[in-house]
Design a protein around this motif. Structure first.
Motif, short mmCIF file in Angstrom:
data_model
loop_
_atom_site.label_atom_id
_atom_site.label_comp_id
_atom_site.label_asym_id
_atom_site.label_seq_id
_atom_site.Cartn_x
_atom_site.Cartn_y
_atom_site.Cartn_z
N UNK A 138 51.47 56.53 25.90
CA UNK A 138 50.07 56.93 26.00
C UNK A 138 49.56 56.88 27.44
N UNK A 139 50.37 56.37 28.34
CA UNK A 139 50.06 56.42 29.76
C UNK A 139 51.37 56.55 30.53
N UNK A 140 51.26 57.12 31.74
CA UNK A 140 52.44 57.25 32.58
C UNK A 140 52.22 56.42 33.83
N UNK A 141 53.21 55.64 34.20
CA UNK A 141 53.08 54.77 35.35
C UNK A 141 54.01 55.27 36.45
N UNK A 142 53.43 55.48 37.65
CA UNK A 142 54.25 55.87 38.79
C UNK A 142 54.52 54.61 39.61
N UNK A 143 55.78 54.29 39.80
CA UNK A 143 56.11 53.04 40.48
C UNK A 143 57.04 53.28 41.68
N UNK B 217 58.28 45.64 42.69
CA UNK B 217 57.88 46.94 42.18
C UNK B 217 56.38 47.09 42.39
N UNK B 218 56.00 48.23 42.96
CA UNK B 218 54.59 48.48 43.23
C UNK B 218 54.14 49.60 42.30
N UNK B 219 53.00 49.39 41.63
CA UNK B 219 52.48 50.46 40.77
C UNK B 219 51.60 51.36 41.62
N UNK B 220 51.97 52.61 41.76
CA UNK B 220 51.22 53.53 42.61
C UNK B 220 50.04 54.13 41.87
N UNK B 221 50.29 54.57 40.64
CA UNK B 221 49.18 55.04 39.82
C UNK B 221 49.56 55.09 38.35
N UNK B 222 48.52 55.02 37.51
CA UNK B 222 48.72 55.14 36.07
C UNK B 222 47.87 56.33 35.62
N UNK B 223 48.51 57.29 34.97
CA UNK B 223 47.79 58.50 34.58
C UNK B 223 47.97 58.76 33.09
N UNK B 224 47.15 59.69 32.60
CA UNK B 224 47.31 60.11 31.21
C UNK B 224 48.42 61.13 31.13
N UNK B 225 49.20 61.09 30.07
CA UNK B 225 50.25 62.09 29.96
C UNK B 225 49.64 63.46 29.68
N UNK B 226 50.34 64.51 30.10
CA UNK B 226 49.81 65.84 29.81
C UNK B 226 49.67 66.03 28.30
N UNK B 227 48.56 66.59 27.88
CA UNK B 227 48.34 66.77 26.44
C UNK B 227 49.07 68.03 25.96
N UNK B 228 49.60 67.95 24.76
CA UNK B 228 50.15 69.17 24.16
C UNK B 228 48.97 70.01 23.75
#
Lengths: 357, 251
Positions: A138-143, B217-228
């Motif tokens: 439900x979320x994607x994390x870029x690491x 490990x560094x978290x750069x960003x958290x995004x919503x997945x593309x919606x179908x």
């Protein structure tokens, strides 16, 4: 840069998810060399090694660890093996597929190397930057991996499809080298550590029991396995997947799903609810905590569309949903939805769909 | 015999999560939090082993902010004997969590450590394997059946692997991580919830345990997945077959 891939093989051939891991490794860098590590014992290992050498043109080397210790994929000796191989080669990356095999072994290796691994990589942005799903997709994390040790990843194979490559396999064959295991100690370090904890009288008693594998140095023994023997394609890599939910109501009714899968040359899947209800064995479960699938055609019958289930199917090319309930969440992700009774729809599909060639 | 169980406080499985607009993570403010479902299964299994007379004590450990005490109280209400709370405001990577658990295990000397196979927030599926590696113990991950043999001092574990079940026999002490079908966790009864209030929870800090915190490990960003994009509804099987054949070209 050099990448080491912990390969999976079975009955003398490399598993498709390992080839997907090679595809992923290929995007780590232009000049990266790729070594496949195969462990096991006997002729089927050597057969698999021969096949691995030409499984993908970017594989430069196949390393073979042939020993009874690796007859079964036990995490303890295998993790030690990867640590051992890593001491002799300067690998910038160590990869395995996100299968139950890879997820069992790779984190153990990572802890031995004091590295934080990255699970379920679905996209490689740079050699140290990756995207992975969290919260059941439900979320994607870029690491970004910032550590000094090798960067360790498990690769979700459905995100790195293998495209058929036409090459002269003879000319692109990787070299095969047998690993010298004479200095390999499976567990001397941990063994010494643990002896003082064990009560000695008890320790001797334990040795007197006949274990399935008579290796007193190993603290984990393989007893057996039960696999679903089926002629149907593997769920994780099938081109067509037909899934049934709790609405199927019984083991008997679930056979309709199997028939339809057979007709379309597909694999059978099930929701967690159907598995929990005992209609099918649990290795058919599709979802974040079961199998992640990405077929060309996914057909769901009587599936409501729980979040964790949708997370396991959302990369499918075409999703078809059949459900009595017009408000079922599955319809929000389906390309084609049909509100109807599956007990009428499936027989009609069986009758009208063309036979698979 | 003593059993240590690690329990994690996570966003409740039934909550639809929201990605923060600034892409720094997932919103956990004013959201229902619960014990990670896989950890509940781990605790339930430990309790059943104790009830069967194989273990004397079940100790629940939670690592995280002050509210983890609630998670531990849930565990105590289910039947754990005592709790250990390693309080920290930062969120750690599984490797650091594994080091903390190792450090606790060295003090507590359990013969079994149970963990869920993964937490439903970060879905890492790493901590159990790492604790086992750091302690030099055998591991049995993704367990769907656990049978203890006190005489031989071993655990026979069915593991859920791709394509079936695998059975392992591991010497104790060992680490076992639990899969969904191992058991159905109990609900805490009201009297047990009351009783849990008087059970001890020991507070510790990462400094007490002298654990080196790994943040590689560094978290750069958290995004919503593309919606179908939502598709079309068809009204009959004939229409469905026609679409699959001529529009989607999949049959």
């Amino acid at each position: 840069d050099a990448t080491l891939i912990l390969a999976e093989h079975e009955s003398g051939s490399i598993k498709p998810q390992t080839v997907s891991t090679v595809v992923a490794a290929n995007s780590l860098g232009e000049n990266s060399s790729i070594s496949l590590l195969l462990a096991g014992s006997g002729s089927s290992l050597q057969e698999a090694a021969a096949q691995a050498a030409s499984c993908h043109p970017s594989v430069s080397e196949v390393l073979v660890a042939d020993s009874d210790k690796f007859e079964y994929p036990l995490a303890e000796p295998w993790a030690k093996l990867v640590e051992f191989v890593r001491q002799q080669g300067d690998y910038s990356h160590i990869l395995a597929s996100s299968s139950s095999f890879g997820k069992n072994i790779l984190p153990r290796v990572a802890a031995l190397l004091d590295v934080s691994p990255i699970t379920d990589v679905v996209k490689i942005l740079e050699s140290n930057q990756f995207i992975r799903p969290i919260y059941a997709g439900n979320a994607l994390s870029t690491v970004r991996y910032t550590g000094g040790g090798p960067c360790m990843l498990t690769i979700r194979s459905t995100s790195f499809p293998v495209t058929p490559i036409t090459v002269d396999s003879e000319s692109r064959k990787a070299t095969i080298s047998q690993i010298d295991l004479s200095n390999f100690k499976e567990g001397s370090f941990t063994f010494l550590l643990c002896i003082p904890i064990l009560n000695f009288s008890f320790f001797f008693k334990k040795l007197s029991f006949p274990f399935p594998i008579a290796d007193s140095a190993s603290k984990s023994r393989y007893v057996g396995c039960s696999t679903q023997d089926t002629e149907r394609p593997d769920l994780g890599s099938a081109r067509v997947v037909i899934t049934g939910g709790r609405a199927l109501k019984s083991v008997e009714n679930f056979k309709m799903i199997e028939k339809l899968a057979e007709k379309l040359g597909g694999a059978v899947g099930a929701t967690r609810a159907a598995v929990d209800a005992g209609y099918v064995p649990n290795d058919l479960q599709v979802g974040q905590t079961g199998k992640i699938v990405a077929p060309e055609l996914y057909m769901a019958f009587g599936v409501s569309g729980a979040i964790q289930h949708l997370a396991g199917i959302k990369d499918s090319k075409v999703i078809v949903a059949v459900n009595k309930d017009a408000d079922a969440p599955i319809f929000q992700v389906a390309d084609y939805g049909l509100v109807g009774d599956l007990f009428e729809v499936i027989p009609e599909l069986l009758e009208k769909l063309p036979e698979k060639k | 015999m003593k059993i240590l169980v690690a329990v994690k406080r996570v966003v409740d499985y039934a909550v639809k999560i929201r990605v923060k607009p600034d892409k720094t993570g997932v919103d956990t403010q004013n959201v229902k939090m619960s014990m990670n479902p896989f950890c509940e299964i781990a605790l339930e299994e430990a309790l059943r082993i104790k009830e069967a007379g194989f273990a004397k004590e079940v100790v629940a450990v939670s690592i995280g902010p002050s509210q983890c005490v609630d998670t531990l109280r849930t565990g105590l209400a289910m039947g754990a004997d005592r709790g250990i709370h390693v309080e920290t405001s930062s969120s750690f990577l599984p490797l650091t969590i594994a080091k903390i658990l190792k450090s606790i295990a060295e003090v507590e000397n359990p013969e079994l450590i149970f963990l869920g196979k993964q937490a439903i927030d970060d879905d890492c599926n790493q901590t159990g394997q790492m604790v086992a590696a750091l302690l030099g113990w055998p591991q049995a991950t993704f367990a769907s059946k656990v049978v203890l043999d006190k005489e031989k001092h071993v655990a026979t574990v069915d593991r859920e692997v791709d394509g079936g079940l695998e059975t392992l026999c591991v010497d104790l002490p060992a680490v076992i991580t639990t899969d969904l079908r191992l058991n159905q966790p109990r609900y805490a009864s009201l009297p047990n919830i009351m009783k849990a209030k008087s059970k001890p929870i020991k507070k510790m800090t990462v400094q007490d345990l002298k654990v080196d915190i790994k943040s590689d490990i560094e978290i750069l960003e958290v995004t919503e997945p593309p919606k179908r994009k939502s598709g079309v509804m068809v009204s009959s099987v004939d229409e469905l077959i026609e679409k699959l054949r001529n529009e989607a070209h999949v049959v």
